[in-house]
Design a protein around this motif. Sequence first.
Motif, PDB file in Angstrom:
ATOM      1  N   ALA A 137       0.826  -1.214   0.000  1.00 39.10           N
ATOM      2  CA  ALA A 137       0.000   0.000   0.000  1.00 39.10           C
ATOM      3  C   ALA A 137       0.858   1.261   0.000  1.00 39.10           C
ATOM      4  O   ALA A 137       0.392   2.330  -0.396  1.00 39.10           O
ATOM      5  N   ASP A 138       2.108   1.103   0.485  1.00 38.54           N
ATOM      6  CA  ASP A 138       2.985   2.278   0.534  1.00 38.54           C
ATOM      7  C   ASP A 138       3.719   2.516  -0.775  1.00 38.54           C
ATOM      8  O   ASP A 138       4.310   3.577  -0.969  1.00 38.54           O
ATOM      9  N   VAL A 139       3.709   1.524  -1.636  1.00 43.67           N
ATOM     10  CA  VAL A 139       4.473   1.663  -2.879  1.00 43.67           C
ATOM     11  C   VAL A 139       3.751   2.620  -3.826  1.00 43.67           C
ATOM     12  O   VAL A 139       2.562   2.471  -4.099  1.00 43.67           O
ATOM     13  N   VAL A 140       4.509   3.590  -4.277  1.00 41.70           N
ATOM     14  CA  VAL A 140       3.947   4.574  -5.222  1.00 41.70           C
ATOM     15  C   VAL A 140       4.126   4.082  -6.659  1.00 41.70           C
ATOM     16  O   VAL A 140       3.204   4.115  -7.459  1.00 41.70           O
ATOM     17  N   GLN A 141       5.329   3.616  -6.936  1.00 38.88           N
ATOM     18  CA  GLN A 141       5.560   3.090  -8.282  1.00 38.88           C
ATOM     19  C   GLN A 141       6.792   2.200  -8.333  1.00 38.88           C
ATOM     20  O   GLN A 141       7.676   2.295  -7.479  1.00 38.88           O
ATOM     21  N   SER A 186      -5.006  -2.633  -8.222  1.00 40.90           N
ATOM     22  CA  SER A 186      -4.254  -1.683  -7.409  1.00 40.90           C
ATOM     23  C   SER A 186      -3.070  -1.084  -8.153  1.00 40.90           C
ATOM     24  O   SER A 186      -2.655   0.029  -7.863  1.00 40.90           O
ATOM     25  N   PHE A 187      -2.532  -1.857  -9.065  1.00 43.21           N
ATOM     26  CA  PHE A 187      -1.357  -1.379  -9.802  1.00 43.21           C
ATOM     27  C   PHE A 187      -1.629  -1.433 -11.295  1.00 43.21           C
ATOM     28  O   PHE A 187      -2.388  -2.279 -11.766  1.00 43.21           O
ATOM     29  N   LEU A 188      -0.995  -0.542 -11.969  1.00 44.12           N
ATOM     30  CA  LEU A 188      -1.244  -0.441 -13.406  1.00 44.12           C
ATOM     31  C   LEU A 188       0.076  -0.170 -14.121  1.00 44.12           C
ATOM     32  O   LEU A 188       0.831   0.720 -13.727  1.00 44.12           O
ATOM     33  N   ARG A 189       0.322  -0.966 -15.106  1.00 46.10           N
ATOM     34  CA  ARG A 189       1.536  -0.709 -15.882  1.00 46.10           C
ATOM     35  C   ARG A 189       1.251   0.433 -16.858  1.00 46.10           C
ATOM     36  O   ARG A 189       0.276   0.379 -17.611  1.00 46.10           O
ATOM     37  N   VAL A 190       2.098   1.426 -16.852  1.00 46.07           N
ATOM     38  CA  VAL A 190       1.849   2.594 -17.705  1.00 46.07           C
ATOM     39  C   VAL A 190       2.912   2.775 -18.780  1.00 46.07           C
ATOM     40  O   VAL A 190       2.738   3.580 -19.697  1.00 46.07           O
ATOM     41  N   SER A 191       4.009   2.054 -18.628  1.00 41.86           N
ATOM     42  CA  SER A 191       5.018   2.076 -19.689  1.00 41.86           C
ATOM     43  C   SER A 191       5.856   0.824 -19.566  1.00 41.86           C
ATOM     44  O   SER A 191       5.655   0.034 -18.648  1.00 41.86           O
ATOM     45  N   VAL A 228       7.598   1.265 -16.100  1.00 44.54           N
ATOM     46  CA  VAL A 228       6.958   1.805 -14.895  1.00 44.54           C
ATOM     47  C   VAL A 228       5.614   1.113 -14.613  1.00 44.54           C
ATOM     48  O   VAL A 228       4.806   0.915 -15.515  1.00 44.54           O
ATOM     49  N   ILE A 229       5.450   0.741 -13.343  1.00 48.95           N
ATOM     50  CA  ILE A 229       4.130   0.303 -12.848  1.00 48.95           C
ATOM     51  C   ILE A 229       3.767   1.276 -11.737  1.00 48.95           C
ATOM     52  O   ILE A 229       4.585   1.547 -10.854  1.00 48.95           O
ATOM     53  N   VAL A 230       2.567   1.804 -11.802  1.00 47.74           N
ATOM     54  CA  VAL A 230       2.180   2.777 -10.774  1.00 47.74           C
ATOM     55  C   VAL A 230       1.078   2.194  -9.899  1.00 47.74           C
ATOM     56  O   VAL A 230       0.303   1.323 -10.327  1.00 47.74           O
ATOM     57  N   ALA A 231       1.046   2.704  -8.671  1.00 47.79           N
ATOM     58  CA  ALA A 231      -0.051   2.339  -7.773  1.00 47.79           C
ATOM     59  C   ALA A 231      -1.208   3.286  -8.044  1.00 47.79           C
ATOM     60  O   ALA A 231      -1.043   4.505  -7.968  1.00 47.79           O
ATOM     61  N   VAL A 232      -2.332   2.716  -8.386  1.00 45.37           N
ATOM     62  CA  VAL A 232      -3.466   3.543  -8.804  1.00 45.37           C
ATOM     63  C   VAL A 232      -3.876   4.516  -7.707  1.00 45.37           C
ATOM     64  O   VAL A 232      -4.177   5.680  -7.970  1.00 45.37           O
TER      65      VAL A 232
END
Lengths: 150, 368
Positions: free
Chosen positions: A60-64, A98-103, A106-110
């Motif tokens: 939950a703390d991970v931003v990306q 909860s997480f989304l790959r955007v490139s 990079v995977i970001v936390a929604v």
Amino acid sequence: MKISLNVREESVQEVTRALREEPVEITEEAPYILSEVTVSSGLLTVRDLKNEERVLVPLADVVQFAAFGHTVEVRTREKTYSVSMPLYKLDEMLEERSFLRVSNSVIVAVRHIRQIKPTLSMRFILTMSDGSEADVTRTYYYAFKEYFHI
Amino acid sequence: MNTFNVMIIVVAIVAALVLLFALYYVLYKRHINRALEPGEKPRLRLIAPYKLLIGLTVFLLALSVSLTGVFGANMALDYEGITKRAGRDLASRTLEVIDMPAVGKNGEPYTPPRPSDAAEIEGLLSTCGFDGFEVIPVMGISSFTHHDYRAAFVYGVDAKDCALFGLESMEDDVGYMFEAESDAMTLQLDVVRAETSEGSSGLVAYDMVDYPIRTQSGLSPEGFTEVFFESMTPTQREDVLYSGRPVLFVTLPTLAKMLAVCLRDDLPDGVRDVEDVFEHPWFSGCSMYICMNDLMDVNAARTALGEQGCVTVGPLKETTDYYESMSLLFRAVCAAGAVLTCVAAVNVFLSVKGVSQIRRRRKARAAG
């Protein structure tokens, strides 16, 4: 040495086989735990970049997650860690909602996305809760739009 | 609709489009950021700004092309006061202008050469200048039989030095000498109303080099020197004879000098354009004679030659600037459109690629 396994069920046999040749006894009451980098417990084993110590970080703390060559950085709001796992494996393990790959890197936390900035090309620029930015590249543009229904 | 208005409209349209696009961009940004709010789901899917940009680009391109092709050309033609735009008109009008039958002082009729082939004329123009057509040494003419030409003077060597010759407050039997210095030379031209022994009269412009100044008065604020000729010798007056409507005659060197001081700032008040001269009451009913000489280049001639032998010439420098600015404007719009089109094309390509990638992934997921 006695260790306890904290891995997925499908990995137990593989890990046990690998440890069989080592002077290690696998038991539940061991002082040490061999833990798989997994999200099942909501924790992620990462390595502190400064002192190389292994740390359990709540997902939950991970931003990306950001890949730089063979290194994958795990960025939280407070600190940056590294994890020795390819990004695609992380992508498979992380929860889709909860997480989304955007490139490609990079995977970001929604939940940590604070702002979506559209560009005049097929890209979005995401501002994360820690102030960092991440680009949604063209490859992931439509997946991103679909995710948010925008 | 004049040039300025059209340009304002163009700028206004582009500005409005840009403003609308900026507004849409802001709206879209707000719209997509709603998705981040908990419990909020955007109901509508708005068109992405880049898609709008593609449409806008196509529209702007079409607009610029139509403006360049239709309004631009028309404006340019209006600006020159001509209605035809065929390049070959240069030749025919050259013929019209130079084909002025005249009778020399020695009694010999003068018939200018009339090349039949337009291309040949153009070749002559480009290779020999107007040497071959420098047909009428004005001071050698004793009678002038063509009075329907309304002409201006063009000196095409250096457009910067081109200017307009303006005359004001002419009174009978009084000539004014106007002096205006340019970078290249000084014009000294005196104008008198000449009367012939037969009683006909006309306006005569003399080169000061050829005719002595008898009286001179002070300078005008514009820097013009007014020189009054209280009288002129009958010989001088009869050097040029007029019949019918008055015709302004000047020598070829004087013409060149007159034209060399065009577009100067120190012109008389109210005279800022060649057309102003034509419309000046003093010139009403006055025909003017155009002399082409080797100082005139092809472009200047093309500019000078107008409809039906009437030559209306705008200030060359201004004309050049006008075309340059118009050309630059439309080139800029077209270039911007081209760049945007390229961006849009890349976007379209990549978006198609992106869609196909998503489909492939879905298929892969569905396949297990």
